[in-house]
Design an enzyme around this catalytic site. Structure first.
Site, PDB file in Angstrom:
ATOM      1  N   ASP A 454      57.373 -45.977 -96.113  1.00 18.65           N
ATOM      2  CA  ASP A 454      56.648 -45.271 -95.063  1.00 18.65           C
ATOM      3  C   ASP A 454      56.288 -46.220 -93.925  1.00 18.65           C
ATOM      4  O   ASP A 454      56.388 -45.873 -92.754  1.00 18.65           O
ATOM      5  CB  ASP A 454      55.388 -44.618 -95.630  1.00 18.65           C
ATOM      6  CG  ASP A 454      54.437 -45.623 -96.274  1.00 18.65           C
ATOM      7  OD1 ASP A 454      54.934 -46.644 -96.810  1.00 18.65           O
ATOM      8  OD2 ASP A 454      53.222 -45.393 -96.280  1.00 18.65           O
ATOM      9  N   ARG A 458      50.711 -52.370 -93.874  1.00 22.52           N
ATOM     10  CA  ARG A 458      49.398 -52.276 -94.522  1.00 22.52           C
ATOM     11  C   ARG A 458      49.540 -52.335 -96.037  1.00 22.52           C
ATOM     12  O   ARG A 458      50.625 -52.575 -96.575  1.00 22.52           O
ATOM     13  CB  ARG A 458      48.701 -50.990 -94.085  1.00 22.52           C
ATOM     14  CG  ARG A 458      49.375 -49.714 -94.551  1.00 22.52           C
ATOM     15  CD  ARG A 458      48.689 -48.503 -93.941  1.00 22.52           C
ATOM     16  NE  ARG A 458      49.299 -47.257 -94.366  1.00 22.52           N
ATOM     17  CZ  ARG A 458      49.443 -46.201 -93.582  1.00 22.52           C
ATOM     18  NH1 ARG A 458      49.051 -46.248 -92.321  1.00 22.52           N
ATOM     19  NH2 ARG A 458      49.985 -45.100 -94.051  1.00 22.52           N
ATOM     20  N   ASP A 459      48.454 -52.081 -96.744  1.00 22.06           N
ATOM     21  CA  ASP A 459      48.460 -52.140 -98.212  1.00 22.06           C
ATOM     22  C   ASP A 459      49.022 -50.840 -98.783  1.00 22.06           C
ATOM     23  O   ASP A 459      48.354 -50.092 -99.461  1.00 22.06           O
ATOM     24  CB  ASP A 459      47.049 -52.407 -98.740  1.00 22.06           C
ATOM     25  CG  ASP A 459      46.030 -51.381 -98.261  1.00 22.06           C
ATOM     26  OD1 ASP A 459      46.386 -50.533 -97.413  1.00 22.06           O
ATOM     27  OD2 ASP A 459      44.881 -51.419 -98.739  1.00 22.06           O
ATOM     28  N   GLU A 460      50.330 -50.608 -98.479  1.00 15.79           N
ATOM     29  CA  GLU A 460      50.997 -49.400 -98.948  1.00 15.79           C
ATOM     30  C   GLU A 460      52.486 -49.720 -99.094  1.00 15.79           C
ATOM     31  O   GLU A 460      52.935 -50.059-100.170  1.00 15.79           O
ATOM     32  CB  GLU A 460      50.756 -48.245 -97.971  1.00 15.79           C
ATOM     33  CG  GLU A 460      51.133 -46.888 -98.525  1.00 15.79           C
ATOM     34  CD  GLU A 460      50.559 -45.768 -97.689  1.00 15.79           C
ATOM     35  OE1 GLU A 460      50.916 -44.615 -97.967  1.00 15.79           O
ATOM     36  OE2 GLU A 460      49.769 -46.027 -96.752  1.00 15.79           O
ATOM     37  N   ASP A 467      58.847 -38.679 -96.396  1.00 10.41           N
ATOM     38  CA  ASP A 467      59.340 -39.334 -95.191  1.00 10.41           C
ATOM     39  C   ASP A 467      60.857 -39.369 -95.155  1.00 10.41           C
ATOM     40  O   ASP A 467      61.491 -39.014 -94.153  1.00 10.41           O
ATOM     41  CB  ASP A 467      58.777 -40.761 -95.109  1.00 10.41           C
ATOM     42  CG  ASP A 467      57.260 -40.790 -95.005  1.00 10.41           C
ATOM     43  OD1 ASP A 467      56.607 -40.161 -95.859  1.00 10.41           O
ATOM     44  OD2 ASP A 467      56.722 -41.432 -94.087  1.00 10.41           O
ATOM     45  N   TRP A 521      57.868 -33.066-100.159  1.00 12.27           N
ATOM     46  CA  TRP A 521      57.923 -34.405-100.759  1.00 12.27           C
ATOM     47  C   TRP A 521      58.885 -34.374-101.948  1.00 12.27           C
ATOM     48  O   TRP A 521      59.894 -35.073-101.964  1.00 12.27           O
ATOM     49  CB  TRP A 521      56.505 -34.857-101.147  1.00 12.27           C
ATOM     50  CG  TRP A 521      55.787 -35.547-100.024  1.00 12.27           C
ATOM     51  CD1 TRP A 521      55.458 -36.867 -99.954  1.00 12.27           C
ATOM     52  CD2 TRP A 521      55.325 -34.959 -98.792  1.00 12.27           C
ATOM     53  NE1 TRP A 521      54.821 -37.140 -98.757  1.00 12.27           N
ATOM     54  CE2 TRP A 521      54.728 -35.988 -98.022  1.00 12.27           C
ATOM     55  CE3 TRP A 521      55.353 -33.687 -98.253  1.00 12.27           C
ATOM     56  CZ2 TRP A 521      54.179 -35.771 -96.761  1.00 12.27           C
ATOM     57  CZ3 TRP A 521      54.805 -33.455 -96.995  1.00 12.27           C
ATOM     58  CH2 TRP A 521      54.226 -34.493 -96.270  1.00 12.27           C
ATOM     59  N   GLU A 734      53.063 -43.559 -86.749  1.00 14.64           N
ATOM     60  CA  GLU A 734      52.741 -42.624 -87.826  1.00 14.64           C
ATOM     61  C   GLU A 734      52.058 -41.379 -87.275  1.00 14.64           C
ATOM     62  O   GLU A 734      52.365 -40.254 -87.675  1.00 14.64           O
ATOM     63  CB  GLU A 734      51.829 -43.305 -88.848  1.00 14.64           C
ATOM     64  CG  GLU A 734      51.396 -42.404 -89.983  1.00 14.64           C
ATOM     65  CD  GLU A 734      50.524 -43.121 -90.998  1.00 14.64           C
ATOM     66  OE1 GLU A 734      50.435 -42.635 -92.138  1.00 14.64           O
ATOM     67  OE2 GLU A 734      49.939 -44.166 -90.664  1.00 14.64           O
ATOM     68  N   HIS A 755      56.489 -46.056 -88.364  1.00 15.45           N
ATOM     69  CA  HIS A 755      56.768 -44.974 -89.308  1.00 15.45           C
ATOM     70  C   HIS A 755      57.943 -44.198 -88.745  1.00 15.45           C
ATOM     71  O   HIS A 755      57.872 -43.729 -87.617  1.00 15.45           O
ATOM     72  CB  HIS A 755      55.554 -44.032 -89.382  1.00 15.45           C
ATOM     73  CG  HIS A 755      54.780 -44.086 -90.646  1.00 15.45           C
ATOM     74  ND1 HIS A 755      53.997 -45.157 -90.988  1.00 15.45           N
ATOM     75  CD2 HIS A 755      54.629 -43.180 -91.645  1.00 15.45           C
ATOM     76  CE1 HIS A 755      53.387 -44.906 -92.148  1.00 15.45           C
ATOM     77  NE2 HIS A 755      53.770 -43.715 -92.564  1.00 15.45           N
TER      78      HIS A 755
END
Length: 937
Positions: A454, A458-460, A467, A521, A734, A755
């Site tokens: 995605d 960041r912390d992802e 997506d 999804w 995003e 994104h």
């Protein structure tokens, strides 16, 4: 024709979806080839394949009567492990007018059976704990008596639990980064084979493997959790050296290897890397443990590795308002900073912090959440090159601490990505649209880093299924991503739950105990394989994923029940609808039950189509019936007899139109008019989230309103595709408003500046604006149907199809429209020349048309709707009203006049009320004059 064609040669064959035949993981690879040129009228009817064994020189030839040239079956006996050879192809038409042979394409298989492995996973016994420095495992390879000339070849098969950087005699064995990448490690762990012949020498040789936490043991997701897959790092390496006498000497990781600490004091994908350049590893080391790991989960790669694909020098070094030194690389990238510094004393610390944007002139780190995105170095001397190897960052800016401008010799962004071959380009006469497209490409490059993530900062950084589901068609045009996505789909199937639920992210590190089933999804399970079949003609991916496709469709059909209406339960919905507040991105305008039921129809239809391709007629009928039941439920629950949906949201109408969810032509026509009016009332600002955005321009085009689609595309106010471009964006955001007009960062907790999902509109640019689309799987037939509009004077798209380059370009000038089309050999095209009713069918070659420009005559402006549709009139009215202080922008005016679309256009001045006070008469008069001057009746 025979004489002509004998001078033509097919291009070298390709194996599966790989760019090289080295290290293939199958003994029966499918073969593809292109014919660069051929005489007019030529069509392949026969092909011959020749296999030459590299060791014996023996050849085998197989002749097949077939026009196919993409992913054709391997016609020879299956190759075994370590087999070496080459393949050539020649082709002929119906009269056996044979071409020349292609150049030989080398092929070499890797280890195809777990029993081929004699090496075992080894792990440091006490070193390399989670809070300890990254360990190195190393072993000696003694080649005494084997001079360099006696080594015919050497192959290293290597992988790790964690990341590995492997060297032989101090030289890296490969240019790949972040190896072995990220898979569902419990089920699938990739290994790669490398040619290391040139790295070995007579006598003692040292093999060293630096191990990092990576995805295996580092932080993933939220909450700081680590070690999702295990708490011990380990290496597996097997070196096979073939000598001139034919003997093979094999060396591998075993109990004789040792482990030492490295100068990498800490490493994490989210937080960065700390490196002490003064560190000298222990000469002796400690013993290793041999781990009892299942070698049956080892798999060869289906796609290319992560590599450095570009280098971007800093465009400036400057000081922030607080005095901090900032490097600006001019574009948002993914990778790391390579810093060359001088004048640093031993022990001095240099710190590099990363961020995508500046806020008030300082590094904008809030969107990173808990990710530190910081690399730190302890210098060993005066001059140093500083670069990490066990992390990556998403950034445009880097804050440098511990050095001055004068000490920085160079600062370069090293761009990392899965090394996908670019296959598609787009250009047009609107510079901002070209920038938008370039931003889509850059976002894909940054987020296609071993898995389709995605975001990269960041912390992802997770493989969100929603997506890639919406972006897959765009990705398949821009790059040869078939192997990359095939690998990811194998992880999706591996992580799919027993009840058929598809995780929100793949590989699944969220591991929700309940079976997640979110529309759009989970539909990645049916959509992505279907896209790969459509764009690459890969029926095998449908066969491989068919059980996964069925399981997902059965799961959501079970949630819907016998009536086919999927209602209730958790849904992401039309995620990040611009109307949703920053703190609640799922609060979209579109009814989640409507969205879910529409996706049930779609997944059932895609599963039925896959069954048809695979010849599974009973399952085809079953899923076609399921789709019909859900379609009836959709119409019964959400559609009025007139065609109005109970949910007046643009995404709802786009779904209904594109996926044919409206039973009658009258309902479809009414829905198209309603969608068009919703777009007008929004002032051509985007009103869709992740689900609706890929569909809205196509839906308007289908509704007979392509000019409104162009107006939506070309809008610059927020929210719109071009608003980020006006704000200097170099990647897709995003959120539509990740950065607010005043330069501050959106207050939402999910605010990424890289994104790709909202960039899915690029697929419409390729297919509709330029007019290049597949009409049969793998582009075996092209659909050329450009729709010039929006004031564009030119557009062009080019795509390297499995058969060769296809291209469409059009240009408008001097009252003429000139269209050119390039069709590769083996392909036919259906061409819709703008302004002409008849369809033209053409074969391979270059084709051109020069026709009168079919510019639509100006519409008669009678109603407010007509006035909005007249771009020139509308823009002039908006400019007049905004200048007079009656409104802030066109969207505000559109919202006010929206309820009056059928009112006479002459009433427009009265329908634009003042914001704070009555409009002066002269302003009303100016508005009326604009209306009159434009010929309003």
């Amino acid at each position: 024709m025979p004489d002509q064609f004998s001078t033509i040669r097919p291009a070298p064959v390709r194996y599966e979806h790989a760019t090289s035949g080295f290290g293939l993981g199958t003994g029966t690879p499918r073969l593809s080839w292109q014919v660069p040129a051929a005489p007019e009228g030529y069509a392949q009817a026969i092909y011959e394949l020749e296999l030459t064994d590299a060791d014996t020189g023996a050849t085998s030839v197989d002749r097949v009567e077939s026009p196919e040239q993409v992913l054709v079956p391997w016609p020879f006996p299956a190759l075994g492990s370590r087999a070496r050879g080459s393949v050539r192809v020649r082709v002929a038409g119906a009269g056996e007018d044979w071409s020349g042979w292609s150049e030989p394409a080398p092929v070499e298989t890797t280890l195809l059976d777990p029993l081929d492995w004699t090496a075992r996973f080894v792990s440091p016994r006490t070193l390399g704990g989670i809070e300890q420095p990254a360990p190195i495992v190393r072993g000696g390879v003694e080649l005494t008596g084997a001079v360099a000339g006696e080594i015919v070849r050497a192959r290293l098969h290597v992988t790790a639990l964690g990341l590995h950087v492997t060297t032989i005699n101090g030289v890296r064995v490969t240019d790949e980064e972040l190896a072995p990448g990220w898979t569902s490690y419990g089920s699938r762990l990739r290994f790669r084979t490398h040619d290391v012949t040139g790295l070995l020498r007579e006598g003692a040789n040292s093999v060293e493997v630096l191990l990092g936490n990576g995805w295996y043991r580092g932080r993933l997701g939220w909450g700081g959790r680590r070690a999702h897959y295990g708490d011990r790092l380990a290496a597996l390496a097997q070196l096979e050296v073939t000598l001139t006498d034919g003997t093979v000497r094999t060396f591998g990781t075993d109990e004789t290897w040792t482990a030492v600490a490295s100068g990498v004091l800490a490493d994490d994908l989210y937080d960065g890397q700390i490196t002490d350049l003064r560190f000298v590893p222990d000469a002796h080391g400690e013993p290793v443990d041999v781990l009892d790991e299942d070698l049956g989960r080892l798999v060869p790669p289906a796609g290319p590795p992560v590599r450095s694909v570009a280098e971007v020098p800093a465009v400036s070094l400057s000081r922030s308002p607080s005095g901090r030194l900032l490097a600006d690389f001019g574009e948002n990238v993914v990778g790391w900073v390579r810093l060359r510094v001088r004048g640093g004393a031993e022990g001095r610390r240099v710190v590099v912090r990363h961020a995508e944007v500046l806020e008030h002139g300082e590094l904008g780190v809030r969107p990173l959440r808990s990710a530190k995105a910081t690399d730190e170095y302890v210098l060993a001397g005066e001059t140093a090159e500083l670069t990490p190897s066990l992390t990556f960052h998403g950034f445009r800016y880097a804050e440098l601490e511990g050095v001055s401008e004068e000490q920085v010799e160079s600062a370069t962004a090293v761009v990392l990505s899965s090394d996908l071959r670019p296959t598609g380009t787009f250009a047009c006469s609107a510079p901002d649209v070209e920038t938008l497209h370039a931003n889509v490409v850059r976002s894909m490059r940054g987020n296609f880093l071993d898995v389709p993530t995605d975001c990269p900062q960041r912390d992802e950084r997770l493989g969100w299924t929603g997506d890639i589901q919406v972006f897959a068609p765009t990705a398949a045009f821009l790059a040869d991503c078939a192997g990359f996505l095939t690998s990811w789909l194998a992880d999706l199937a591996a992580d799919q739950q027993p009840d058929g639920s598809v995780p929100f992210v793949v590989p699944d590190v969220l591991r929700r105990p309940e079976g997640p089933a979110a529309a759009a999804w989970g539909d990645a399970a049916t959509v992505v394989p279907s896209v790969l079949y459509e764009r690459f003609a890969d029926a095998e991916v449908l066969a491989t994923q068919f059980d996964s496709m069925k399981a997902w469709t059965d799961r959501i059909a079970g949630l819907a029940g016998k009536d086919g209406l999927w209602a209730g339960g958790f849904q992401f919905g039309d995620w990040l609808d611009p109307a949703a507040p920053p703190e609640d991105p799922a609060a979209a305008r579109t009814d989640p039950d409507l969205l879910a039921t529409a996706h049930l129809v779609r997944s059932a239809e895609l599963t039925a189509r896959a069954a048809e391709v695979l010849g599974r007629s009973a399952e085809e009928r079953h899923y076609a019936d399921l789709a019909a039941t859900a379609r009836d439920a959709f119409a019964r629950e959400f559609v009025s007899p007139s065609g109005r949906l109970h949910n007046d949201a643009p995404t709802a109408y786009a779904l209904a139109l594109i996926w044919d969810l409206l039973p009658t032509p009258e309902q479809r026509a009414h829905a198209g008019r309603t969608l068009a009016d919703l777009v007008r009332k929004a002032g051509f600002r985007v009103a869709t989230g992740f689900v609706g955005t890929p569909l809205i321009t196509d839906a308007l085009t289908l509704a007979g309103e392509p000019e409104l689609a162009y107006r939506l595309l070309l809008e610059r106010g927020c929210p719109s595709w071009l608003y980020p471009v006006t704000m200097g964006a170099t990647t897709i955001w995003e959120r539509w408003d990740s950065m607010l007009p005043d330069g501050s960062i959106n207050p939402g907790q999910m605010t990424s500046f890289n994104h790709y999902a909202l960039g899915a509109v690029a697929d419409w640019l390729h297919r509709v604006v330029a007019g290049l689309a597949p009409a049969a799987p793998g582009y075996r037939r092209l659909l050329v149907r450009p729709m010039p509009g929006g004031g564009l004077t030119s557009a062009a798209a080019r795509h390297d199809t499995p058969y060769g380059p296809a291209a469409v370009a059009w240009e408008r000038a001097d009252g003429r429209l000139r269209l050119s089309v390039e069709v590769p050999v083996g392909v036919r095209a259906d061409v819709h020349v703008p302004g002409r009713a008849e369809l033209v069918e053409v074969g391979h070659g270059h084709h051109r048309w020069d026709v009168p420009d079919p510019v639509e005559p100006p519409r008669v402006v009678r109603t407010v709707r007509d006035a909005i549709d007249d771009a020139g009139l509308w823009d002039e009215l908006v400019a007049t009203a905004v200048t007079a202080g009656l409104a802030s922008d066109g969207a505000e005016i559109a919202a006010r006049v929206g309820p009056h679309l059928d009112a006479p256009a002459t009433e427009l001045p009265a329908l634009v009320p003042p914001r704070l006070r009555p409009a002066p008469d002269e302003v009303r008069e100016r508005l009326a004059a604009v209306v009159a001057r434009r010929g309003v009746r």
